[in-house]
Every structure is written in structure tokens, then in C-alpha cells.
Design a protein around this motif. Structure first.
Motif, mmCIF file in Angstrom:
data_model
loop_
_atom_site.group_PDB
_atom_site.id
_atom_site.type_symbol
_atom_site.label_atom_id
_atom_site.label_comp_id
_atom_site.label_asym_id
_atom_site.label_seq_id
_atom_site.Cartn_x
_atom_site.Cartn_y
_atom_site.Cartn_z
ATOM 1 N N ARG A 10 0.838 -1.211 0.000
ATOM 2 C CA ARG A 10 0.000 0.000 0.000
ATOM 3 C C ARG A 10 0.867 1.253 0.000
ATOM 4 N NH1 ARG A 10 -5.232 0.300 1.384
ATOM 5 N NH2 ARG A 10 -5.066 -1.785 2.269
ATOM 6 N N MET B 48 -11.503 12.531 0.387
ATOM 7 C CA MET B 48 -11.400 11.111 0.747
ATOM 8 C C MET B 48 -10.120 10.837 1.517
ATOM 9 S SD MET B 48 -12.973 8.692 -2.225
ATOM 10 C CE MET B 48 -11.533 8.878 -3.266
ATOM 11 N N ASP B 49 -9.032 11.452 1.074
ATOM 12 C CA ASP B 49 -7.769 11.270 1.788
ATOM 13 C C ASP B 49 -7.903 11.748 3.230
ATOM 14 O OD1 ASP B 49 -6.541 10.174 -0.365
ATOM 15 O OD2 ASP B 49 -5.412 11.960 -0.940
ATOM 16 N N ARG B 52 -9.848 9.374 5.287
ATOM 17 C CA ARG B 52 -9.083 8.187 5.671
ATOM 18 C C ARG B 52 -8.177 8.485 6.864
ATOM 19 N NH1 ARG B 52 -5.999 7.134 1.299
ATOM 20 N NH2 ARG B 52 -7.934 6.981 0.117
ATOM 21 N N MET B 107 -18.532 8.606 -1.887
ATOM 22 C CA MET B 107 -17.440 7.870 -1.244
ATOM 23 C C MET B 107 -17.341 6.465 -1.830
ATOM 24 S SD MET B 107 -15.293 8.797 1.226
ATOM 25 C CE MET B 107 -15.889 9.721 2.637
ATOM 26 N N ALA B 108 -18.480 5.853 -2.039
ATOM 27 C CA ALA B 108 -18.475 4.494 -2.584
ATOM 28 C C ALA B 108 -17.945 4.488 -4.014
ATOM 29 C CB ALA B 108 -19.889 3.911 -2.541
ATOM 30 N N ALA B 111 -14.223 4.899 -3.847
ATOM 31 C CA ALA B 111 -13.560 3.688 -3.362
ATOM 32 C C ALA B 111 -13.568 2.618 -4.449
ATOM 33 C CB ALA B 111 -14.264 3.177 -2.108
ATOM 34 N N GLU B 112 -14.681 2.527 -5.143
ATOM 35 C CA GLU B 112 -14.782 1.570 -6.246
ATOM 36 C C GLU B 112 -13.707 1.818 -7.291
ATOM 37 O OE1 GLU B 112 -17.011 -0.864 -7.065
ATOM 38 O OE2 GLU B 112 -16.277 -1.154 -9.094
ATOM 39 N N GLY B 115 -10.002 2.566 -5.251
ATOM 40 C CA GLY B 115 -9.665 1.409 -4.428
ATOM 41 C C GLY B 115 -9.410 0.185 -5.285
ATOM 42 N N ARG B 119 -6.109 -2.112 -5.258
ATOM 43 C CA ARG B 119 -6.113 -3.576 -5.110
ATOM 44 C C ARG B 119 -5.313 -4.237 -6.211
ATOM 45 N NH1 ARG B 119 -11.408 -3.179 -3.831
ATOM 46 N NH2 ARG B 119 -12.003 -3.566 -5.989
#
Lengths: 158, 158
Positions: A10, B48-49, B52, B107-108, B111-112, B115, B119
Motif C-alpha cells: 500500500r 477522501m484522503d 481516511r 465515497m463508494a 472507493a470503487e 480502491g 487492489r
DNA sequence: TCGAAAGTCTCGATCATCGAGAGATTAGGT
DNA sequence: ACCTAATCTCTCGATGATCGAGACTTTCGA
């Protein structure tokens, strides 16, 4: 795989993002220093890249490079021509085309700014063995591939 | 140092630049998909940062994050609020401040999109040993330092 | 040779950004 | 407790980048 590994990965992803932010700032700085905007700098870089390949860009190709419509390219070239960073020249072989020739001063300014960075990066890479640089190279290529896939692929449906 | 080494280093520098271009395209894609512009996306990412990190951004701090004047931040927040990506809330402790709360849907979506990339990057890093990742990490940190120096340093006079 | 296509430009509209300044709230000194 | 200065956000009008539609010129192909 351990949690530490996950955290390390990460962190690497965040480092990649930070690097892009800072590299963007380099262009931003060039822009401010020369009274240009982001698009102008992208255009000059595209023309310089083409020149390094031994090509000259036409207005249309520049528009593809910086993702602008023809009307905006005309305005862009007007701006850059007005401040002397480039000049229009009719293509002798196809007189519809306008080829863009960067001025020597603009070329020198660009080489100074971005070439200097390239030199410093290259110098910093001397602290790595060829094997290490090979690992880095593989890493950058693979990560770029993943990123490209994400930039071009449709949203996954779940 | 051989010429091959020099060429290898130059190629790595170009790979770094390509990576930044493609990473930028990821944000661009998110923007297009949601009818946003580059600034809007940068703003959402900044929020978003902060989230987090367990923080909430005020209008002023968002302006610092995306480098906009207060008038532009007002317009920016207006845009994002209008499409439901965030809402304003007066700070109870300092009623001059406006804290920005991102909607769950935004937010979703973020993240989608981002994020998912994180991943995939993490998964691609499984093909490397811890030692290799350590080399990459050192490389990225050092290159970023060089880049930062270039983005902040005055032009060298020669 | 003539119509279609390609390349660039003009024009008017839209939108993002900004500077200046107003309005509201808080902080600090007395 | 005051009063002033500083802080935070917003409004307004102006500027500039971008775009779509369409005009114009040049080239290509049947």
C-alpha cells in the motif's frame, strides 16, 4: 502474505501517487515561470517530444496529443505563437496542414527545465546496480500496465 | 558508466513520466464517467484522503489542497453539492467554517474506482520479493526527492 | 472533373477561475 | 466586557480556456 507485506505494498502505491503529484508540479512550475497554463505546457512538451523523434507536429496531431478540439487548438497555437514560443508554417506537401515549429528560445527553456530534471534523475540512479535498476524497470512497466488497464477498462459490474 | 547504462536510466525516467500520464488518465476517466472536471476529482480525492486520516476538510483547507482561491472553492463546492457528492455543514466549534461531508454514494464511487486500482496494484506487487520491493521503495523515494527539489528550487543560473 | 473528405479557422456560448470586497464569526489585547 | 483586527466564506463582475457548429481551403478518389 503478512500484514506487513500488505502495508508495504500500500505504501508503494501511495509513493507512486506522490511521485505523479510532484512530477505534475514540475510542469506547473514551468508554466508559472513562463506565464503559461497547464495545457500550454503539455503542448510544448508534446512538440518537444515529437522533435526528439525527428517529427514535426501539425495542429491536428497536437490536438490529439493534448486532447483538444480543433477550435481549442487554434486558440492554443494563437497563444503560444503570440508569445513567440512557436510559429505556424504551411505544410508544403499538404497545404491544408499547419506544422508547428517551436522557437529556439522555447526549446532551450524546455530543455533547461525538463532536461535538468532528467539529468538529476539519471545521476540519482547511479546509486543502483544494474540488477536493481532492472527490478525497478520491471516494476514500473508492470504497474503502468495495471494502471493503463484501469484507465481504459469499463467499470466492473458486481 | 557505459552508454547502455545511460540509456537504461533514460528509459527509466521516461517510464516514470509515462506512469504519471497514465495515472492521470485514471482520474480523468473517473471525471468523465461522473460528469466532473479535473478539479472536481482532485477535490473529492482530497476529501477522501482526509476522511481516511479521520479528518474533515473545511472549504479553506480544500482550497489549499487543490490550490484554488476562496471564490473558486465556493463555486467548486456549489458544483459538487448540486450533484449530491457532498454537503456543507457549519462547524459547531467555529461557525465561520464550513466543513465538507462527502456523501456515501460519492465515497463508494471513489472507493470503487480508486480502491480497485489500489487492489490491482497490490496484487501485481505479489510477484516481487520483499527485497525487490525494498529496492523499488528506495528508488521511488529518492526519485521523488529529486523531483520535489526540481519543483521547488529556483532555476539554476549559468 | 466533381463531390466527398480532411485540416484549420471563425464565431458565439459556456464554464472554471480569479480579484475585490462584503458579511459573519472568532481571537486578542486592554 | 469591550473593540479592533484577523479569519472564513460568499457574492459579484471580469477574464480566459474550451467547445460545437459551421465556413473555407485543399486534397483525394471515383
Amino acid at each position: 502474505m503478512s500484514e506487513d507485506d500488505e502495508r508495504a505494498r500500500r505504501e508503494l502505491a501511495l509513493l507512486l501517487r506522490r511521485l505523479t503529484v510532484e512530477l505534475d508540479a514540475v510542469g506547473q512550475r514551468f508554466a508559472q515561470r513562463h506565464g503559461l497554463n497547464r495545457t500550454d505546457v503539455r503542448a510544448l512538451v508534446a512538440i518537444m517530444d515529437a522533435a526528439r523523434r525527428g517529427e514535426e507536429l501539425t495542429a491536428g496531431r497536437l490536438g490529439e496529443a493534448v486532447e483538444l478540439r480543433s477550435a481549442s487548438v487554434t486558440a492554443l497555437v494563437d497563444r503560444l505563437e503570440k508569445v513567440g514560443h512557436l510559429r505556424r508554417a504551411r505544410d508544403a506537401e499538404d497545404r491544408r496542414r499547419v506544422v508547428l515549429q517551436m522557437s529556439d528560445s522555447a526549446m532551450a527553456a524546455g530543455a533547461e527545465h525538463f532536461g535538468g530534471l532528467a539529468r538529476d534523475l539519471s545521476a540519482a540512479m547511479e546509486g543502483y546496480t544494474p540488477d536493481e535498476l532492472a527490478v525497478v524497470r520491471r516494476f514500473l512497466v508492470e504497474m503502468t500496465d495495471v494502471i493503463v488497464a484501469h484507465a481504459r477498462t469499463p467499470e466492473p459490474q458486481e
